[in-house]
Write a protein that holds these residues in place. Structure first.
Motif, PDB file in Angstrom:
ATOM      1  N   LYS A   1       4.768   5.259   6.977  1.00 41.31           N
ATOM      2  CA  LYS A   1       6.474   5.684   6.054  1.00 41.31           C
ATOM      3  C   LYS A   1       6.712   4.545   5.386  1.00 41.31           C
ATOM      4  O   LYS A   1       7.979   4.700   4.219  1.00 41.31           O
ATOM      5  N   ARG A   2       6.590   3.258   5.399  1.00 41.98           N
ATOM      6  CA  ARG A   2       6.900   1.845   4.410  1.00 41.98           C
ATOM      7  C   ARG A   2       5.339   0.962   3.700  1.00 41.98           C
ATOM      8  O   ARG A   2       4.444   1.415   4.701  1.00 41.98           O
ATOM      9  N   ALA A   3       5.852   1.054   3.005  1.00 44.32           N
ATOM     10  CA  ALA A   3       4.184   0.197   2.021  1.00 44.32           C
ATOM     11  C   ALA A   3       4.968  -0.843   1.008  1.00 44.32           C
ATOM     12  O   ALA A   3       5.778  -1.145   1.076  1.00 44.32           O
ATOM     13  N   LEU A   4       4.248  -1.813   1.522  1.00 44.95           N
ATOM     14  CA  LEU A   4       4.510  -3.713   1.105  1.00 44.95           C
ATOM     15  C   LEU A   4       3.586  -4.067   0.412  1.00 44.95           C
ATOM     16  O   LEU A   4       2.903  -4.323   0.665  1.00 44.95           O
TER      17      LEU A   4
ATOM     18  N   TYR B   1       5.081 -13.642  -9.597  1.00 47.49           N
ATOM     19  CA  TYR B   1       5.211 -13.094  -8.565  1.00 47.49           C
ATOM     20  C   TYR B   1       6.003 -12.196  -8.634  1.00 47.49           C
ATOM     21  O   TYR B   1       7.143 -11.899  -9.102  1.00 47.49           O
ATOM     22  N   TYR B   2       5.245 -11.085  -8.475  1.00 53.13           N
ATOM     23  CA  TYR B   2       6.532  -9.576  -7.680  1.00 53.13           C
ATOM     24  C   TYR B   2       6.027  -9.082  -6.438  1.00 53.13           C
ATOM     25  O   TYR B   2       5.268 -10.071  -5.630  1.00 53.13           O
ATOM     26  N   GLU B   3       7.321  -8.026  -5.640  1.00 49.81           N
ATOM     27  CA  GLU B   3       7.128  -6.949  -5.232  1.00 49.81           C
ATOM     28  C   GLU B   3       7.379  -6.052  -4.514  1.00 49.81           C
ATOM     29  O   GLU B   3       8.922  -6.059  -5.805  1.00 49.81           O
ATOM     30  N   ALA B   4       7.393  -5.334  -3.880  1.00 49.11           N
ATOM     31  CA  ALA B   4       7.538  -3.791  -4.071  1.00 49.11           C
ATOM     32  C   ALA B   4       7.618  -3.339  -2.264  1.00 49.11           C
ATOM     33  O   ALA B   4       6.712  -3.606  -2.281  1.00 49.11           O
ATOM     34  N   LEU B   5       8.948  -2.374  -2.237  1.00 46.87           N
ATOM     35  CA  LEU B   5       8.811  -1.623  -1.134  1.00 46.87           C
ATOM     36  C   LEU B   5       9.003  -0.208  -0.821  1.00 46.87           C
ATOM     37  O   LEU B   5       9.831   0.163  -1.882  1.00 46.87           O
ATOM     38  N   ILE B   6       8.227   0.755  -0.898  1.00 51.56           N
ATOM     39  CA  ILE B   6       8.540   1.775  -0.482  1.00 51.56           C
ATOM     40  C   ILE B   6       8.669   2.440   0.750  1.00 51.56           C
ATOM     41  O   ILE B   6       7.583   1.987   1.344  1.00 51.56           O
ATOM     42  N   ASP B   7       9.730   2.930   1.054  1.00 55.67           N
ATOM     43  CA  ASP B   7      10.128   2.856   1.954  1.00 55.67           C
ATOM     44  C   ASP B   7      10.949   5.009   1.785  1.00 55.67           C
ATOM     45  O   ASP B   7      11.664   5.068   1.902  1.00 55.67           O
ATOM     46  N   ASP B   8       9.823   4.960   2.023  1.00 56.31           N
ATOM     47  CA  ASP B   8      10.151   6.814   2.730  1.00 56.31           C
ATOM     48  C   ASP B   8       9.720   7.685   3.714  1.00 56.31           C
ATOM     49  O   ASP B   8       8.666   7.898   3.644  1.00 56.31           O
ATOM     50  N   PRO B   9      10.471   7.945   4.937  1.00 57.53           N
ATOM     51  CA  PRO B   9      10.046   8.769   5.965  1.00 57.53           C
ATOM     52  C   PRO B   9       8.947   9.533   5.693  1.00 57.53           C
ATOM     53  O   PRO B   9       8.831  10.037   6.770  1.00 57.53           O
ATOM     54  N   SER B  10       9.844  10.383   4.220  1.00 58.46           N
ATOM     55  CA  SER B  10       8.713  11.886   4.598  1.00 58.46           C
ATOM     56  C   SER B  10       7.788  11.796   4.093  1.00 58.46           C
ATOM     57  O   SER B  10       6.835  12.747   4.291  1.00 58.46           O
ATOM     58  N   MET B  11       6.912  10.788   3.313  1.00 55.51           N
ATOM     59  CA  MET B  11       5.923  10.674   3.504  1.00 55.51           C
ATOM     60  C   MET B  11       4.678  10.883   4.490  1.00 55.51           C
ATOM     61  O   MET B  11       3.760  11.590   3.915  1.00 55.51           O
TER      62      MET B  11
ATOM     63  N   THR C   1      -2.777  13.510  -4.136  1.00 60.38           N
ATOM     64  CA  THR C   1      -1.229  13.410  -4.198  1.00 60.38           C
ATOM     65  C   THR C   1      -0.513  12.376  -4.797  1.00 60.38           C
ATOM     66  O   THR C   1      -0.425  11.713  -3.907  1.00 60.38           O
ATOM     67  N   LEU C   2       0.467  12.334  -5.419  1.00 61.43           N
ATOM     68  CA  LEU C   2       1.752  11.397  -5.454  1.00 61.43           C
ATOM     69  C   LEU C   2       2.567  10.904  -4.160  1.00 61.43           C
ATOM     70  O   LEU C   2       3.561  11.701  -4.047  1.00 61.43           O
ATOM     71  N   LEU C   3       2.063  10.335  -3.609  1.00 62.04           N
ATOM     72  CA  LEU C   3       3.138   9.915  -2.667  1.00 62.04           C
ATOM     73  C   LEU C   3       4.689   8.979  -2.902  1.00 62.04           C
ATOM     74  O   LEU C   3       5.462   9.829  -1.799  1.00 62.04           O
ATOM     75  N   GLY C   4       4.459   7.832  -3.600  1.00 57.67           N
ATOM     76  CA  GLY C   4       5.654   7.174  -3.564  1.00 57.67           C
ATOM     77  C   GLY C   4       5.715   5.999  -4.797  1.00 57.67           C
ATOM     78  O   GLY C   4       4.510   5.886  -5.299  1.00 57.67           O
ATOM     79  N   THR C   5       6.562   6.492  -6.068  1.00 54.77           N
ATOM     80  CA  THR C   5       6.404   4.832  -6.546  1.00 54.77           C
ATOM     81  C   THR C   5       8.227   4.358  -6.723  1.00 54.77           C
ATOM     82  O   THR C   5       9.038   4.691  -6.605  1.00 54.77           O
ATOM     83  N   VAL C   6       7.480   2.592  -6.996  1.00 53.31           N
ATOM     84  CA  VAL C   6       9.120   2.023  -7.065  1.00 53.31           C
ATOM     85  C   VAL C   6       8.653   1.256  -8.301  1.00 53.31           C
ATOM     86  O   VAL C   6       7.104   0.220  -8.271  1.00 53.31           O
ATOM     87  N   GLN C   7       9.988   0.542  -8.642  1.00 54.10           N
ATOM     88  CA  GLN C   7      10.330  -0.748  -9.212  1.00 54.10           C
ATOM     89  C   GLN C   7      10.216  -1.603  -9.140  1.00 54.10           C
ATOM     90  O   GLN C   7      10.388  -1.674  -8.233  1.00 54.10           O
ATOM     91  N   GLY C   8       8.951  -2.894  -8.344  1.00 56.29           N
ATOM     92  CA  GLY C   8       9.304  -4.626  -7.879  1.00 56.29           C
ATOM     93  C   GLY C   8      10.337  -4.742  -8.335  1.00 56.29           C
ATOM     94  O   GLY C   8      10.943  -5.022  -9.634  1.00 56.29           O
ATOM     95  N   TYR C   9      10.210  -6.531  -8.296  1.00 58.05           N
ATOM     96  CA  TYR C   9      11.284  -7.246  -9.084  1.00 58.05           C
ATOM     97  C   TYR C   9      10.180  -8.370  -8.394  1.00 58.05           C
ATOM     98  O   TYR C   9       9.838  -8.594  -7.862  1.00 58.05           O
ATOM     99  N   GLU C  10      10.901  -9.233  -9.003  1.00 54.69           N
ATOM    100  CA  GLU C  10      10.162 -10.812  -9.590  1.00 54.69           C
ATOM    101  C   GLU C  10      11.090 -11.568  -7.817  1.00 54.69           C
ATOM    102  O   GLU C  10      12.035 -11.449  -7.880  1.00 54.69           O
TER     103      GLU C  10
ATOM    104  N   ILE D   1      10.933 -10.029   1.077  1.00 50.17           N
ATOM    105  CA  ILE D   1      11.208  -8.725   2.341  1.00 50.17           C
ATOM    106  C   ILE D   1      10.467  -9.327   3.461  1.00 50.17           C
ATOM    107  O   ILE D   1       9.525 -10.192   3.125  1.00 50.17           O
ATOM    108  N   ASN D   2      11.075 -10.035   4.435  1.00 44.57           N
ATOM    109  CA  ASN D   2      10.449 -10.173   5.700  1.00 44.57           C
ATOM    110  C   ASN D   2      10.472  -9.117   6.324  1.00 44.57           C
ATOM    111  O   ASN D   2      11.521  -8.771   6.780  1.00 44.57           O
ATOM    112  N   GLN D   3       8.336  -8.601   6.852  1.00 44.77           N
ATOM    113  CA  GLN D   3       8.477  -8.079   7.303  1.00 44.77           C
ATOM    114  C   GLN D   3       7.588  -8.030   8.551  1.00 44.77           C
ATOM    115  O   GLN D   3       6.534  -9.180   8.070  1.00 44.77           O
TER     116      GLN D   3
END
Length: 226
Positions: free
Chosen positions: A98-101, A112-122, A176-185, A224-226
């Motif tokens: 459901k989440r991908a970091l 350096y970059y980080e991105a979080l896909i947080d989608d319970p519907s995946m 199939t594409l499950l999710g996409t997100v813009q990362g941040y520095e 993000i601390n995960q």
């Protein structure tokens, strides 16, 4: 050695029970798609430092992508398309997340970059896609994640039918594409990759000077601390 009738009966019952249990486990295990492999791709040249699905660390970290030379000059790669290959086998099958970091280093920009896909519907969307296939149990499923040069991350469900003829790609590979997100520095020390950066410039995998354009329009954040 002759087995006494009572012991023989017990042995037969034990074998039948074990066979029934194994069949039940096999049916239950494949009652929905599971992830058996991971893979990564990139536009440009990146080093993927960390990948977590839900709260489980994933494989397929390391370098990906890279540019090429034309007349001795670096050529910016094209935007990524759909995945072309599946992933490498993971340590063990895992459920759909459901989440991908993701955390990575961009060599062209030295950031350096980080991105979080947080989608319970995946998970449900992945199951719906798998169940729509003609015989989904023939497929081995991978999670493929790719990184665009402007800092976007995409997560794909990729299925491979190893029994289908390679002459019919649409029957052998599906995605199939499950999710996409813009990362941040995020903060990080580029000196960690000094030697690899020098080599990448010599091999024309990245520009000779850091790309001044940031990969993300969002301001720098704490990780993000995960």
């Amino acid at each position: 050695m002759k087995i006494p009738p009572p012991a023989k009966s017990v042995l037969i019952i034990a074998v039948l029970y074990l066979a029934a249990w194994s069949l039940t486990v096999a049916i239950k295990w494949r009652s929905e798609p599971v992830i058996e492999a991971m893979g990564l791709n990139a536009q440009g040249f990146v080093w993927v430092e960390r990948v977590r699905f839900d709260r489980q660390s994933a494989g397929s970290t390391g370098h990906a992508g890279g540019g090429w030379c034309s007349g001795g000059n670096y050529v910016r790669p094209r935007e990524l398309g759909p995945p072309r290959i599946g992933g490498k086998a993971s340590n063990s099958p895992m459920p759909l997340p459901k989440r991908a970091l993701f955390q990575w280093f961009n060599f062209s920009q030295q950031r350096y970059y980080e991105a979080l896909i947080d989608d319970p519907s995946m998970p449900q969307r992945a199951k719906d896609f798998a169940f729509s296939l003609r015989d989904w149990r023939r497929f081995k499923f991978s999670l493929i994640y790719d990184f665009s040069e402007n800092g976007k991350v995409r997560l794909w469900l990729f299925g491979t039918d190893y029994n289908a003829p390679i002459t019919i790609p649409e029957d052998k590979w599906v995605y199939t594409l499950l999710g996409t997100v813009q990362g941040y520095e995020i903060d990080g020390d580029p000196k960690k990759y000094t030697n690899r950066t020098k080599q990448a410039r010599q091999e024309c995998e990245i520009p000779m000077q850091p790309d001044p354009a940031p990969a993300a329009t969002q301001p720098k954040r704490e990780s993000i601390n995960q």
